[in-house]
Write a protein that holds these residues in place. Structure first.
Motif, PDB file in Angstrom:
ATOM      1  N   TRP A   1     -23.957   4.876  -1.584  1.00 26.24           N
ATOM      2  CA  TRP A   1     -23.251   5.475  -0.470  1.00 26.24           C
ATOM      3  C   TRP A   1     -21.817   4.963  -0.495  1.00 26.24           C
ATOM      4  CZ3 TRP A   1     -25.108   9.173   2.769  1.00 26.24           C
ATOM      5  CH2 TRP A   1     -26.496   9.383   2.778  1.00 26.24           C
ATOM      6  N   THR A   2     -20.874   5.786  -0.075  1.00 27.99           N
ATOM      7  CA  THR A   2     -19.472   5.393  -0.108  1.00 27.99           C
ATOM      8  C   THR A   2     -18.782   5.712   1.218  1.00 27.99           C
ATOM      9  OG1 THR A   2     -18.947   7.521  -1.125  1.00 27.99           O
ATOM     10  CG2 THR A   2     -19.178   5.632  -2.605  1.00 27.99           C
ATOM     11  N   ILE A   3     -17.930   4.783   1.649  1.00 28.37           N
ATOM     12  CA  ILE A   3     -17.126   4.956   2.861  1.00 28.37           C
ATOM     13  C   ILE A   3     -15.673   4.689   2.490  1.00 28.37           C
ATOM     14  CG2 ILE A   3     -16.655   4.126   5.196  1.00 28.37           C
ATOM     15  CD1 ILE A   3     -19.604   3.192   5.313  1.00 28.37           C
ATOM     16  N   GLY A   4     -14.834   5.698   2.664  1.00 28.76           N
ATOM     17  CA  GLY A   4     -13.419   5.560   2.352  1.00 28.76           C
ATOM     18  C   GLY A   4     -12.623   5.140   3.575  1.00 28.76           C
ATOM     19  N   LEU A   5     -11.577   4.355   3.354  1.00 28.15           N
ATOM     20  CA  LEU A   5     -10.680   3.918   4.416  1.00 28.15           C
ATOM     21  C   LEU A   5      -9.370   4.680   4.290  1.00 28.15           C
ATOM     22  CD1 LEU A   5     -11.265   0.069   4.222  1.00 28.15           C
ATOM     23  CD2 LEU A   5     -12.321   1.690   5.784  1.00 28.15           C
ATOM     24  N   ALA A   6      -9.001   5.390   5.348  1.00 28.52           N
ATOM     25  CA  ALA A   6      -7.845   6.279   5.266  1.00 28.52           C
ATOM     26  C   ALA A   6      -6.512   5.556   5.434  1.00 28.52           C
ATOM     27  CB  ALA A   6      -7.969   7.383   6.312  1.00 28.52           C
ATOM     28  N   SER A   7      -6.377   4.717   6.454  1.00 25.42           N
ATOM     29  CA  SER A   7      -5.031   4.223   6.783  1.00 25.42           C
ATOM     30  C   SER A   7      -4.622   2.970   6.025  1.00 25.42           C
ATOM     31  CB  SER A   7      -4.918   3.959   8.289  1.00 25.42           C
ATOM     32  OG  SER A   7      -5.735   2.874   8.679  1.00 25.42           O
ATOM     33  N   CYS A   8      -5.565   2.102   5.675  1.00 24.95           N
ATOM     34  CA  CYS A   8      -5.163   0.803   5.120  1.00 24.95           C
ATOM     35  C   CYS A   8      -5.269   0.721   3.605  1.00 24.95           C
ATOM     36  CB  CYS A   8      -5.964  -0.328   5.770  1.00 24.95           C
ATOM     37  SG  CYS A   8      -7.743  -0.181   5.593  1.00 24.95           S
ATOM     38  N   GLY A   9      -5.637   1.810   2.940  1.00 23.31           N
ATOM     39  CA  GLY A   9      -5.783   1.785   1.499  1.00 23.31           C
ATOM     40  C   GLY A   9      -4.549   2.235   0.749  1.00 23.31           C
ATOM     41  N   SER A  10      -4.700   2.408  -0.549  1.00 27.24           N
ATOM     42  CA  SER A  10      -3.566   2.729  -1.411  1.00 27.24           C
ATOM     43  C   SER A  10      -3.064   4.155  -1.231  1.00 27.24           C
ATOM     44  CB  SER A  10      -3.957   2.507  -2.879  1.00 27.24           C
ATOM     45  OG  SER A  10      -5.033   3.372  -3.247  1.00 27.24           O
ATOM     46  N   LEU A  11      -3.878   5.048  -0.653  1.00 31.69           N
ATOM     47  CA  LEU A  11      -3.426   6.426  -0.491  1.00 31.69           C
ATOM     48  C   LEU A  11      -2.305   6.529   0.539  1.00 31.69           C
ATOM     49  CD1 LEU A  11      -6.795   8.396  -0.686  1.00 31.69           C
ATOM     50  CD2 LEU A  11      -5.049   8.126  -2.449  1.00 31.69           C
ATOM     51  N   CYS A  12      -2.364   5.700   1.591  1.00 33.81           N
ATOM     52  CA  CYS A  12      -1.228   5.627   2.513  1.00 33.81           C
ATOM     53  C   CYS A  12      -0.166   4.682   1.950  1.00 33.81           C
ATOM     54  CB  CYS A  12      -1.675   5.175   3.891  1.00 33.81           C
ATOM     55  SG  CYS A  12      -2.383   6.513   4.885  1.00 33.81           S
ATOM     56  N   GLY A  13      -0.608   3.542   1.444  1.00 35.70           N
ATOM     57  CA  GLY A  13       0.277   2.656   0.708  1.00 35.70           C
ATOM     58  C   GLY A  13       1.345   1.941   1.505  1.00 35.70           C
ATOM     59  N   LEU A  14       1.174   1.830   2.801  1.00 36.45           N
ATOM     60  CA  LEU A  14       2.164   1.155   3.646  1.00 36.45           C
ATOM     61  C   LEU A  14       1.625  -0.176   4.140  1.00 36.45           C
ATOM     62  CD1 LEU A  14       3.358   4.138   5.875  1.00 36.45           C
ATOM     63  CD2 LEU A  14       4.424   3.272   3.783  1.00 36.45           C
ATOM     64  N   SER A  15       2.512  -1.158   4.258  1.00 39.04           N
ATOM     65  CA  SER A  15       2.103  -2.429   4.846  1.00 39.04           C
ATOM     66  C   SER A  15       1.791  -2.224   6.321  1.00 39.04           C
ATOM     67  CB  SER A  15       3.230  -3.454   4.690  1.00 39.04           C
ATOM     68  OG  SER A  15       4.305  -3.115   5.545  1.00 39.04           O
ATOM     69  N   GLN A  16       1.183  -3.229   6.931  1.00 43.23           N
ATOM     70  CA  GLN A  16       0.864  -3.148   8.358  1.00 43.23           C
ATOM     71  C   GLN A  16       2.129  -2.899   9.186  1.00 43.23           C
ATOM     72  OE1 GLN A  16      -2.460  -3.835   9.984  1.00 43.23           O
ATOM     73  NE2 GLN A  16      -1.323  -2.734  11.530  1.00 43.23           N
ATOM     74  N   ALA A  17       3.202  -3.612   8.844  1.00 42.71           N
ATOM     75  CA  ALA A  17       4.450  -3.444   9.601  1.00 42.71           C
ATOM     76  C   ALA A  17       5.026  -2.039   9.406  1.00 42.71           C
ATOM     77  CB  ALA A  17       5.460  -4.497   9.160  1.00 42.71           C
ATOM     78  N   GLN A  18       4.997  -1.541   8.188  1.00 46.76           N
ATOM     79  CA  GLN A  18       5.494  -0.189   7.918  1.00 46.76           C
ATOM     80  C   GLN A  18       4.656   0.862   8.638  1.00 46.76           C
ATOM     81  OE1 GLN A  18       5.147  -0.505   3.659  1.00 46.76           O
ATOM     82  NE2 GLN A  18       7.359  -0.713   3.370  1.00 46.76           N
ATOM     83  N   TRP A  19       3.349   0.659   8.663  1.00 48.54           N
ATOM     84  CA  TRP A  19       2.446   1.586   9.337  1.00 48.54           C
ATOM     85  C   TRP A  19       2.728   1.625  10.834  1.00 48.54           C
ATOM     86  CZ3 TRP A  19      -0.769   5.420   8.209  1.00 48.54           C
ATOM     87  CH2 TRP A  19      -1.751   5.801   9.141  1.00 48.54           C
TER      88      TRP A  19
END
Length: 201
Positions: A132-150
């Motif tokens: 089974w797989t669960i993808g993370l949308a905001s904190c992974g490489s596809l968004c690619g932004l640091s917490q501060a940038q996000w």
């Protein structure tokens, strides 16, 4: 007439986490620059998720393909509730890394094992391994932004980036997509319900 007995949902066998862009290193930026203190901090919901799984007796391991010295530096803030998986000789998206991690955890079956990550190659490895797989949308490489940038983005920009990442993850074939690990518990409950109805990964 007797009321139906509530059947308990099936337990999980193991949960494998990506390290960078999942448990730590919001935005998976460690491969692009030197490590800073923010990257080594646990992402939103990571520590409570690990504690909850530990309470349930579900073994966990993290996987990463960054150089080992960087991975260990990133993982310093993580508790002993999770262990590093052995490094696979075959790179992602081959399934070997997931299988080796499960063997290292002493897991005897694939059924009920889950991969959670924001990294498409690791999620593909999990799919190739039959998990089974669960993808993370905001904190992974596809968004690619640091917490501060996000956090600096406005709501519309965040929603756009989150939506684009979600579409890419579902196109990959993952079973569920969540924003961050704070939503993991409800997502696992949903997968357990799907499993109770006979659905397979």
């Amino acid at each position: 007439m007797l009321a139906p007995v509530n059947t308990p949902l099936p337990a999980f066998t193991a949960v494998l986490f990506g390290l960078s862009g999942c448990l730590v290193d919001f935005g998976a930026q460690a491969s692009k620059k030197l490590i800073d203190s923010e990257q080594g901090q646990a992402t939103a919901g990571a520590l409570p998720a690990l504690q909850s799984l530990n309470t349930q007796g579900v073994p966990c391991a993290w996987l990463d393909e960054l150089p080992e010295s960087i991975s260990l530096l990133l993982a310093r803030s993580l508790p002993s509730l999770i262990v590093p998986a052995p490094r696979a000789s075959t790179p992602w998206p081959a399934p070997h890394a997931c299988w080796q991690a499960l063997m290292a955890l002493g897991v005897s079956q694939l059924e009920g094992s889950v991969v959670v990550s924001g990294e498409p190659k690791l999620l593909q490895s999990g799919l190739n391994a039959g998990l089974w797989t669960i993808g993370l949308a905001s904190c992974g490489s596809l968004c690619g932004l640091s917490q501060a940038q996000w956090q600096a983005l406005n709501n519309a920009e965040r929603e756009y980036r989150r939506g684009q990442a979600t579409l890419q993850l579902y196109a990959l074939g993952v079973h569920s997509v969540i924003d961050h690990l704070g939503e993991l518990e409800s997502c696992l409950a949903d997968i357990a319900l799907r499993r109770s109805k006979g659905e397979k990964p």
